[in-house]
Design an enzyme around this catalytic site. Structure first.
Site, PDB file in Angstrom:
ATOM      1  N   PHE A 101       0.842  -1.272  -0.039  1.00 30.94           N
ATOM      2  CA  PHE A 101       0.312   0.055   0.052  1.00 30.94           C
ATOM      3  C   PHE A 101       0.945   1.391  -0.058  1.00 30.94           C
ATOM      4  CE2 PHE A 101      -2.894   3.160   2.026  1.00 30.94           C
ATOM      5  CZ  PHE A 101      -3.756   3.234   0.903  1.00 30.94           C
ATOM      6  N   ASP A 148       2.561  -4.809   8.607  1.00 27.48           N
ATOM      7  CA  ASP A 148       1.525  -3.927   8.322  1.00 27.48           C
ATOM      8  C   ASP A 148       0.031  -4.987   8.290  1.00 27.48           C
ATOM      9  OD1 ASP A 148      -0.793  -2.394   7.444  1.00 27.48           O
ATOM     10  OD2 ASP A 148       0.371  -1.202   6.428  1.00 27.48           O
ATOM     11  N   TYR A 160     -10.585   0.197  10.958  1.00 24.60           N
ATOM     12  CA  TYR A 160     -11.951   0.530  10.280  1.00 24.60           C
ATOM     13  C   TYR A 160     -12.261  -0.416   8.980  1.00 24.60           C
ATOM     14  CZ  TYR A 160      -8.866   3.694   7.262  1.00 24.60           C
ATOM     15  OH  TYR A 160      -7.896   3.979   6.292  1.00 24.60           O
ATOM     16  N   LYS A 161     -11.330  -1.523   8.917  1.00 27.98           N
ATOM     17  CA  LYS A 161     -11.693  -2.433   7.809  1.00 27.98           C
ATOM     18  C   LYS A 161     -12.536  -3.645   8.301  1.00 27.98           C
ATOM     19  CE  LYS A 161      -7.653  -0.889   5.264  1.00 27.98           C
ATOM     20  NZ  LYS A 161      -8.335  -0.258   4.150  1.00 27.98           N
ATOM     21  N   ARG A 195     -12.068  -5.115  -6.863  1.00 31.50           N
ATOM     22  CA  ARG A 195     -11.611  -5.763  -5.690  1.00 31.50           C
ATOM     23  C   ARG A 195     -12.774  -6.054  -4.678  1.00 31.50           C
ATOM     24  NH1 ARG A 195      -7.925  -2.714  -1.216  1.00 31.50           N
ATOM     25  NH2 ARG A 195      -9.674  -1.308  -1.094  1.00 31.50           N
TER      26      ARG A 195
END
Lengths: 426, 426
Positions: free
Chosen positions: A132, A211, A236-237, A385
């Protein structure tokens, strides 16, 4: 899996699945199949009430007193310890604070300082080209700061990008200070072997930062079992903490009391309210905090965490793999002629909890899907995705999503001009 | 002010004060006189509804789409520009993001890099011994990082603490890189002359960072008028943004496109969704952002900001000075014999919007006041601190607060053992 699979069979499997009941713990809008929980998790029931409690009662009535009476001061570590149970953390190794980018900066700086003391020739940060991007940018920012403010001579700090496991093996060497990888890749869903890679990096003398943004709450993680050094990630995922909810940082206890991390704000001080005029770091994970956290956004995280802790993580993982297998199978059989190419590894042990397909018109196809209520997302280049979140998705949802995808591809309805218009956030 | 002042006279003044109506815009609990709005501002009416909208509608129903459809992506700069109107900022110079500590790190690092290019011998960060401690700690953390990872030889970066205006003049010199001051002191309420000090620092070749935590929304500020370089500060004090609401950063346009700030997360990238594998900074204030912000806490800030923008800042300042004068006068006349010593400057141009008194039993006296509903706070050493927020405080409130203080001192009711027990946050 047989090709004669039917929606009825899937609905029967859903009915007997012990995880099916968890969907009722979330507020999901009518007419939506949400396949983007890997970007922003769904709203847990109870989160709105918790926010209202913070705002109306704790802020409005308690005012400043709530730092003590409502436990605001303790929240980053209390919630950190709850989350830590999902990550193989010991108590007092995890804090919920700041953002993933900032927490990565803290861990990389701490790792570089440790290496400077123990092995000063180690000045390379290795990370993935396909990481990312913020992970790369933060490593570049740290190296650039130190190099630019340093004396002119000497070996500079450097960020080195690897492309795959083979180039990682080549890159690990006597100049490696730290290896920073995403456990699950944000785009492809590919997953590194945390135990094996950590051991390999350690043998090469490197420290390791994981990560966990696309891993926490999605796949089983055992940071102490893997003997990792540092981890950071997102709430928050898959943890359903709410939009932009504060991130987490995990630090192996052996790194708690050696060196400062440079974002040494007052919350990382050993006695923050003594108001001392010099810094003395706390000797535990508080050392990796910085300043005051956004209480309303922070407090809501607990609601999602409590739900995640009620679910059996191995059952969640098993269902994630089953739903993802089903999704891939259905796309590849029912949408076979439309040029979608799987970019996610098929092997269970090599993938996380989302599936990605490449298509040259991926952006438009995703826009058409979203308009039909099948919400995934798009990532450059050309990648559709789909996040698989077993707590609120069923086998029937997967069937219905693929049917809508098939219809969009079959009718060519994605070829409307408006679908090609790019949003601010794509 | 005459000593024969009465509560009735004060109530009459309140009745004719055009700012009196603003108190109705806030939810204040019954039986409380809130003199701690300089630590955590009061709850504006509308903030709870805004939080509920973010959670139930934007998160719950909009889900990931709300990054575009609800304007989440634009919020840090949109709210930054609103706030900028109170600070003498130009559009696109202010962002609401991260914490004050983190924003200070960004500005100091940016200032050091600028000096390294223009005047490399300048390696000293000057700040105040009596600054809010996190400002000192962050400067120390930055210097420590660079020195420890730097080559061994050469002049180290250094944090130098000054005690007053005279020692500031002595300290400013050819080695000064940057001067970082708090416009209003968190403990004493003393205020620096922003225009004069900025000019003096510039003449000495230093860049200037102002911490406006206790100034924004409390006193008139004109950053461009003062030709300042950088500013940071807090939205949860006089701006009533909510507990731990994200902080702000202001950067003079001349510093937007020269050097990276090292917390170079993806939100500071020129094209964050291009997912490029190298960093290219944005050429405006976005360069000083980092990662994803806590949306619920961020969104509520707008409610407090809109109220602040409706009020006339010169009227707010005039009332603040009048209320503070009144408070000091009443304490010094009606509580004269109890040993309270004013630590806030009396001169209007030398103070912000709070008043502090020293007393050797300050902690216990404040605990007793809070139990009686007069909420101020305590700061080491021995300081009772009272925030004066003209939007929701009246002259009668000030009278009543001093009457309760007088009663506590007169009866000695603060001498209860429980009042001496220290809380986590004091």
């Amino acid at each position: 899996m047989s090709k004669e699979i039917t929606r009825e069979e899937l609905a029967q499997l859903d009915a007997s699945d012990p995880l099916t009941g968890f969907a009722e713990r979330f507020e999901l809008p009518e007419g939506v199949i949400y396949l983007d929980g890997n970007s922003l998790g769904a709203l847990p029931k109870g989160a709105a009430a918790r926010a209202a409690q913070v705002v109306n009662e704790e802020w409005g009535k308690g005012l400043i007193r709530s730092w003590n009476s409502a436990g605001w001061f303790e929240m980053p570590l209390k919630l950190g310890d709850k989350l830590g149970k999902l990550l193989g953390a010991n108590p007092n190794e995890t804090a919920i604070t700041d953002t993933t980018s900032l927490n990565l900066f803290k861990t990389l700086a701490s790792a570089l300082r440790t290496q400077k003391a123990d092995a000063p020739q180690r000045r390379v940060i290795i990370t993935e080209r396909d990481n990312f991007p913020t992970d790369i940018y933060i490593a570049e920012g740290l190296a650039d700061l130190v190099n630019s403010l340093s004396q002119e001579s000497g070996i500079p700090y450097e960020v080195r990008l690897i492309d795959d496991e083979a180039s990682l093996r080549d890159a690990l060497g006597e100049d490696t200070a730290v290896l920073a990888l995403s456990h699950v890749n944000y785009r492809t869903g590919a997953m590194w072997d945390m135990v094996g890679i950590t051991a390999e990096a350690h043998r090469a003398g490197a420290l390791v930062v994981w990560d966990l943004a696309h891993a926490a709450g999605a796949v089983p993680v055992d940071l102490n079992g893997a003997d990792a050094d540092y981890a950071v990630g997102c709430t928050y995922k898959y943890l359903n903490g709410g939009p932009g909810s504060p991130a987490f940082i995990w630090v192996n206890q052996r790194h708690h009391d050696r060196f400062w991390q440079p974002l040494s704000g007052w919350w990382s001080h050993n006695a923050p309210f003594a108001m001392a005029d010099h810094y003395t770091p706390a000797n535990d994970v508080r050392r990796f905090m910085c300043g005051t956290q956004p209480v309303t956004s922070l407090a809501m995280i607990e609601v999602g965490l409590d739900i995640a802790l009620e679910a059996d993580m191995s059952a969640v993982r098993a269902k994630s793999l089953e739903l993802t297998d089903l999704f891939i199978e259905l796309v590849e059989t029912r949408c076979a002629e439309y040029g979608l190419e799987l970019v996610t590894p098929r092997e269970h042990e090599r993938r996380g909890s989302h599936a990605s397909f490449r298509h040259e018109h991926g952006y438009e196809i995703m826009a058409a899907l979203i308009e039909r209520g099948v919400i995934g997302d798009y990532r450059e280049p050309e990648v559709l995705r789909f996040g698989i979140t077993p707590l609120y998705l069923s086998r029937s949802d997967i069937w219905d999503a693929v049917e809508i995808l098939r219809e969009i591809l079959h009718t060519g309805s994605w070829q409307r001009e408006e679908y090609a218009v790019r949003n601010a956030v794509t």
